[in-house]
Design a protein around this motif. Sequence first.
Motif, PDB file in Angstrom:
ATOM      1  N   SER A 334       0.837  -1.199   0.000  1.00 46.32           N
ATOM      2  CA  SER A 334       0.000   0.000   0.000  1.00 46.32           C
ATOM      3  C   SER A 334       0.873   1.250   0.000  1.00 46.32           C
ATOM      4  O   SER A 334       1.820   1.362   0.786  1.00 46.32           O
ATOM      5  CB  SER A 334      -0.930  -0.005   1.209  1.00 46.32           C
ATOM      6  OG  SER A 334      -0.180  -0.079   2.410  1.00 46.32           O
ATOM      7  N   ARG A 336       0.857   5.691  -0.812  1.00 44.75           N
ATOM      8  CA  ARG A 336       0.132   6.936  -1.072  1.00 44.75           C
ATOM      9  C   ARG A 336       1.147   8.018  -1.475  1.00 44.75           C
ATOM     10  O   ARG A 336       2.137   8.233  -0.769  1.00 44.75           O
ATOM     11  CB  ARG A 336      -0.639   7.373   0.179  1.00 44.75           C
ATOM     12  CG  ARG A 336      -1.790   6.424   0.525  1.00 44.75           C
ATOM     13  CD  ARG A 336      -2.111   6.428   1.994  1.00 44.75           C
ATOM     14  NE  ARG A 336      -1.007   5.912   2.789  1.00 44.75           N
ATOM     15  CZ  ARG A 336      -0.745   4.616   2.980  1.00 44.75           C
ATOM     16  NH1 ARG A 336      -1.533   3.700   2.421  1.00 44.75           N
ATOM     17  NH2 ARG A 336       0.277   4.227   3.724  1.00 44.75           N
ATOM     18  N   ARG A 338       1.218  12.010  -2.309  1.00 44.44           N
ATOM     19  CA  ARG A 338       0.379  13.203  -2.182  1.00 44.44           C
ATOM     20  C   ARG A 338       1.229  14.444  -2.409  1.00 44.44           C
ATOM     21  O   ARG A 338       2.308  14.591  -1.845  1.00 44.44           O
ATOM     22  CB  ARG A 338      -0.250  13.259  -0.787  1.00 44.44           C
ATOM     23  CG  ARG A 338      -1.243  12.139  -0.511  1.00 44.44           C
ATOM     24  CD  ARG A 338      -1.742  12.138   0.927  1.00 44.44           C
ATOM     25  NE  ARG A 338      -0.748  11.642   1.846  1.00 44.44           N
ATOM     26  CZ  ARG A 338      -0.931  10.621   2.686  1.00 44.44           C
ATOM     27  NH1 ARG A 338      -2.082   9.976   2.708  1.00 44.44           N
ATOM     28  NH2 ARG A 338       0.026  10.244   3.515  1.00 44.44           N
ATOM     29  N   GLY A 366      -5.236  -0.393  -5.122  1.00 44.89           N
ATOM     30  CA  GLY A 366      -5.658   0.797  -4.406  1.00 44.89           C
ATOM     31  C   GLY A 366      -4.557   1.804  -4.120  1.00 44.89           C
ATOM     32  O   GLY A 366      -4.702   2.613  -3.198  1.00 44.89           O
ATOM     33  N   GLU A 368      -2.841   5.189  -4.102  1.00 41.64           N
ATOM     34  CA  GLU A 368      -3.490   6.492  -4.174  1.00 41.64           C
ATOM     35  C   GLU A 368      -2.494   7.575  -4.563  1.00 41.64           C
ATOM     36  O   GLU A 368      -1.409   7.671  -3.977  1.00 41.64           O
ATOM     37  CB  GLU A 368      -4.103   6.846  -2.822  1.00 41.64           C
ATOM     38  CG  GLU A 368      -5.177   5.887  -2.359  1.00 41.64           C
ATOM     39  CD  GLU A 368      -5.722   6.259  -0.996  1.00 41.64           C
ATOM     40  OE1 GLU A 368      -5.534   7.421  -0.581  1.00 41.64           O
ATOM     41  OE2 GLU A 368      -6.321   5.396  -0.341  1.00 41.64           O
ATOM     42  N   SER A 370      -2.565  11.816  -5.290  1.00 39.63           N
ATOM     43  CA  SER A 370      -3.387  13.031  -5.254  1.00 39.63           C
ATOM     44  C   SER A 370      -2.483  14.248  -5.200  1.00 39.63           C
ATOM     45  O   SER A 370      -1.317  14.171  -4.806  1.00 39.63           O
ATOM     46  CB  SER A 370      -4.322  13.020  -4.031  1.00 39.63           C
ATOM     47  OG  SER A 370      -3.576  12.983  -2.831  1.00 39.63           O
ATOM     48  N   VAL A 390      -5.975   5.006  -7.890  1.00 37.25           N
ATOM     49  CA  VAL A 390      -6.766   6.230  -7.802  1.00 37.25           C
ATOM     50  C   VAL A 390      -5.860   7.422  -8.092  1.00 37.25           C
ATOM     51  O   VAL A 390      -4.828   7.601  -7.432  1.00 37.25           O
ATOM     52  CB  VAL A 390      -7.401   6.395  -6.413  1.00 37.25           C
ATOM     53  CG1 VAL A 390      -8.147   7.725  -6.320  1.00 37.25           C
ATOM     54  CG2 VAL A 390      -8.339   5.229  -6.113  1.00 37.25           C
ATOM     55  N   ARG A 392      -6.463  11.540  -8.234  1.00 40.90           N
ATOM     56  CA  ARG A 392      -7.517  12.507  -7.965  1.00 40.90           C
ATOM     57  C   ARG A 392      -6.918  13.850  -7.547  1.00 40.90           C
ATOM     58  O   ARG A 392      -5.751  13.961  -7.183  1.00 40.90           O
ATOM     59  CB  ARG A 392      -8.449  11.997  -6.869  1.00 40.90           C
ATOM     60  CG  ARG A 392      -7.765  11.715  -5.541  1.00 40.90           C
ATOM     61  CD  ARG A 392      -8.750  11.221  -4.477  1.00 40.90           C
ATOM     62  NE  ARG A 392      -8.076  10.871  -3.238  1.00 40.90           N
ATOM     63  CZ  ARG A 392      -7.725  11.742  -2.301  1.00 40.90           C
ATOM     64  NH1 ARG A 392      -8.003  13.044  -2.473  1.00 40.90           N
ATOM     65  NH2 ARG A 392      -7.104  11.355  -1.202  1.00 40.90           N
TER      66      ARG A 392
END
Length: 529
Positions: A334, A336, A338, A366, A368, A370, A390, A392
């Motif tokens: 996992s 992320r 950002r 999954g 992410e 952003s 994702v 976004r």
Amino acid sequence: ADDGGLMLAFKASAAFSRKRTMQDKGDEQLLTPADFVQPGDTVLQRLQRFVDALGNGVHGRLDADYTVPSQVVIGYKSRFKLYGNGYTIKVADGAATGYGGSALYFVSCTDFEIIDLICDGNRDNRTPAEDPAHVIVIDKCHDWTFTRVKAINGTCDGFLIYAGSEGNGSGVGGAIALEDCPSHWVMDRCEALGNYRQGCTVAEGFWGDFIRGRYGLTSGLWDVANGPCAGIDIEPDPHPGWVQNRVANISFDRVLFDQNQGPGLLITNIDGVSNIKVNSCSFDRNRKAAIETFAENVDIDNPHVMGWDTTDYTARVGAPAKSGAITVGYLAGSTRIRGALFTGISNAGAGNANPCIYVHGDAAEGIEISGLRTDGSASDIGGLHAARIVLRDSDIDLTGATEGTHLTFLGAEPQMQNVTLRGVYQRAAYFGGVRPRIRDNTLYVRVADHTNWVIDVGDTTNPEVARNHIIHDAAVATYGINFPNECIANDNLAWNNTHSDAFAFTGTPLIRRGNLRGGVLQPETAITP
């Protein structure tokens, strides 16, 4: 072994809690190497006697630059500070590499600080090799702080943080145990520059913080063998028989990684690596990648990637191909990302091989992303291939792009939502997996392509494409979005597009309503099953 239970026991152990028992400098007992001069001694003997006297509240400071033929060992000490005062401990010309070839070796020390010290591995006048002659080694140490410590010109690594070798651990028969893994450290404004294998390796360790500082100019090993030539490399050696998950809870805050031949920061998943946080770090002209990550539970917040391009990182034939500036690799957990900012990027001409962000198709579901931003210099923004990825809430400048297909999604059920692309060159995004969800995006098209779609979902099944605005700079008759059978196509707008096939449908959509095109927008016939 029950690694989860070991971790809980390790966290609860009072032996590894951070201590704050040292005195302020004004109240310290300070020794210098000059206090240990003996007739006929060598510099190495004098320094060794000096460091042997440290501990239990007795502290030391260097009083000159020193050159040593082999390493100074600080072992089994607690509660001491060593002030370098900006002086250098340098390994002598021609000194052997291998074990003993370091400048400083710390072993089984606790609750100590090293301040304003330079250690020089003298790479130009020794033989670089992938062996234990790291400039500074931290072995089985806990509760320590390095402040403005530099490890430069290493014949292997600048810093090595690890739990020791087989047979030297505290487990049965000398096995490495969890309590051998370094813990609770701070590397504050430290530097590792000009080293051969990497600036710093974390082979084992828990709860370590890298704050500010610089890890750069690593180069050499890739030209003769496998790298990594990273600024910092989180990479245990593979030992299936050792306790697993030996690296966790490591953070990087405002660190500069620059001009490394390999990645600025490499985070592997060997024997379990987890809980890594990268905050507001800068990555300047690293040749293979800014970041490569394969670990579990990784947060990359506000990275600034500068000056990355598609230039080969080594002339050696057979070296692995470089991928993205930020690469989330094979079997990565996992992750992320950002607030990533990319400036001064040159990835045109590489097709989709070298995007700003690459996510391997076999990475965790999954992932992410952003807050993604660029300064207009990049063409290929994302090769995002894992399932349920994702993207976004991003505002991406493409005004300098010279090739199309800025985003490619090949995994199942990706989401692209609330993304603005400014200055699209031909095709903005291609989707190849099942059930993509493409919602609420705004695409400003600078250069139209009369053979490709701005949003291409023709090779997918069951896409949902809703409330997207395609805005051409001037009136043009060109393709907008192609829709396969059993799609959902709601409220998409193609401004300044007069082509009758701005929206083209193959087969029967599930829902088709509110899609408008043209300078004078024309409603389509609503079709509701």
